[in-house]
Each structure stands twice: as C-alpha cells, then as structure tokens.
Design an enzyme around this catalytic site. Structure first.
Site, PDB file in Angstrom:
ATOM      1  CG  ASP A 192      -4.782   1.274   5.423  1.00  0.00           C
ATOM      2  OD1 ASP A 192      -5.398   1.256   6.508  1.00  0.00           O
ATOM      3  OD2 ASP A 192      -4.622   2.335   4.645  1.00  0.00           O
TER       4      ASP A 192
ATOM      5  CD  GLU B  55      -1.877   6.334   2.800  1.00  0.00           C
ATOM      6  OE1 GLU B  55      -2.644   7.122   2.389  1.00  0.00           O
ATOM      7  OE2 GLU B  55      -2.628   5.249   3.659  1.00  0.00           O
TER       8      GLU B  55
ATOM      9  CG  ASP C  90      -1.859   1.170   1.109  1.00  0.00           C
ATOM     10  OD1 ASP C  90      -2.597   1.580   0.194  1.00  0.00           O
ATOM     11  OD2 ASP C  90      -1.894   1.564   2.192  1.00  0.00           O
TER      12      ASP C  90
ATOM     13  CG  HIS D 188      -6.439   6.205   4.483  1.00  0.00           C
ATOM     14  ND1 HIS D 188      -6.753   5.964   3.207  1.00  0.00           N
ATOM     15  CD2 HIS D 188      -7.489   6.302   5.208  1.00  0.00           C
ATOM     16  CE1 HIS D 188      -7.951   5.727   2.787  1.00  0.00           C
ATOM     17  NE2 HIS D 188      -8.700   6.022   4.197  1.00  0.00           N
TER      18      HIS D 188
ATOM     19  CG  HIS E 116      -1.611  10.767   3.960  1.00  0.00           C
ATOM     20  ND1 HIS E 116      -0.992  11.843   4.840  1.00  0.00           N
ATOM     21  CD2 HIS E 116      -1.478  11.073   2.684  1.00  0.00           C
ATOM     22  CE1 HIS E 116      -0.531  12.793   3.878  1.00  0.00           C
ATOM     23  NE2 HIS E 116      -1.113  12.378   2.712  1.00  0.00           N
TER      24      HIS E 116
END
Length: 232
Positions: free
Chosen positions: A157, A10, A8, A152, A58
């Site tokens: 995540d 950001e 993942d 986030h 985030h």
C-alpha cells in the site's frame, strides 16, 4: 533536499481506545517527493486476539504474528527511521491515532499531527471534489497497477500510495531521468550525468516543399504591414 516519510499501518480493529493494536507498520523514505530504496517494515505481536473481520481485511491471524516483537521493542527503531520528517498517510488521522496510542503505551512521546501529517485523502478530495478517494480508486484514476493487491498489505500500500502521491502533487513524466535521488552526478564534473536514450528512431525533419514555401509567401503577402517584413 526535502525528506518525507510515507507510511501505513494494519491493525486489529478501528479504535485504539477500545483496545485495538497495531500489527504491521511500513514506511518509505521520499526525497524530493520521489521514493528512494530506504524503507522500514515490521510485523508486530499485538498481545491480543485478531477478530475475524480484521483478518478478512489484511489477511493476518494471530498465528502469523507469534514470535514477532511487541511494539515497545520496535518503537525506537521506528522513531529513528522517521526522524523529524513530515509523514504522509492515506487517511492520516487513523494511522497517527494508532501510532500515538502505541507510543504512549510504551512511554514514548507522541508524534505531533498538526505539524507533521500530510493526508492524501484530503489532497485527493480537494483535487477531485465529489469523486472516490480510496487508494484503489485513485490508483485506477492514475493508471497505477493494482494486480498485486489482494488483502491490504502495508508495504505494498505504501508503494502504491507513493505513486498516487506523486500524481496528486502534479505528476511527472516517467522515465525521463528528472533530477532527484535516483539521478547521480558525474564524479568529475559534479553535474548531473547525461542520460542517453537508446532504441529510439529519430523522426526525419524534411525541408519544406517548394509549393509549401510559395503558399507561405502568399499568406504573408495578405497580412497588413507585418513587422518582420519592415526594413530595419
């Protein structure tokens, strides 16, 4: 042994073509679809500002990333971790687009989306057509704890998505010690170690009562020429 990487990112925004950059990468190793202890996590200086709307998603500001490496400084470590494994992401086109833009910017070869990407959004929509496919919605569907999730966070995540991914591919009964990277073999025999379950009270198996046996005999007598009563 099947190795995949669940990852993942950001970012500072939604589009690398418009100058948005990656600020965080998290990646977890899966072996035979189960999470191992191996992971990769890094915060990155984007070399640009972070819009307030991105920070609301985030939680990162530019001050949080001062002194962190730029992407070019971590590119080789990231590529070494993922190797040639297939890569799982929730909304994979977004994460691949950003990673490939960063790799291209620092002169590295891009990752091939068609041969490597597994998109859990597509998996969820195929399994539950017409239903919400966000990570939060899928966690609620599968009863996965979301209590630690605020803004986030790429590493959290990834951990949530690893549990979602297992459910999307069919699920597993947790705590049964199924074969996989978390189950060791016996050093002498080479076979999987026997898992001893403690703290469980065995359910007594009482023999049938006389009346129950008689009712069973009466039921059998009513059947039309049952095979198991024929003489050999």
């Amino acid at each position: 042994m099947s190795r995949t990487i669940l990852f993942d990112t950001e970012t500072t925004g939604l589009d690398p073509v418009q100058g948005d950059r990656v600020i965080e990468i998290a990646a977890l190793e899966l072996v035979n679809d189960l999470r191992t202890e191996n992971y990769y996590h890094v915060l990155i200086n984007p070399e640009r500002d972070i819009p307030a709307e991105a920070t609301r998603v985030h939680g990162f500001t530019l001050d949080d990333l001062k002194g962190k490496p730029i992407f070019a400084q971590i590119a080789d470590d990231f590529l070494a971790f993922v190797g040639d494994s297939r890569m799982i992401a929730h909304n994979a086109p977004f994460d691949f687009k950003f990673i490939n833009a960063e790799l291209k910017n620092c002169g590295r070869a891009e990752l091939d989306y068609d041969s490597r990407a597994i998109d859990t959004v597509i998996m969820a929509r195929k399994k539950y057509p017409g239903m919400p496919a966000s990570l939060d919605a899928l966690c609620r569907r599968f009863g996965i704890d979301l209590s630690e999730r605020g803004t986030h966070n790429a590493l959290l995540d990834c951990r949530l998505l690893s549990d979602v991914y297992v459910e999307l591919i069919g699920g597993r009964q947790r705590g049964l010690g199924l074969a996989g990277p978390e189950r060791a073999n016996d050093a002498e025999t080479g076979r999987p170690k026997r898992r001893v379950v403690t703290g469980r009270t065995p359910r007594p198996m009482a023999p049938p009562e006389y009346e129950e046996l008689e009712r069973h005999k009466a039921f059998i007598a009513e059947l039309n020429d049952p095979l198991w009563l024929r003489e050999g």
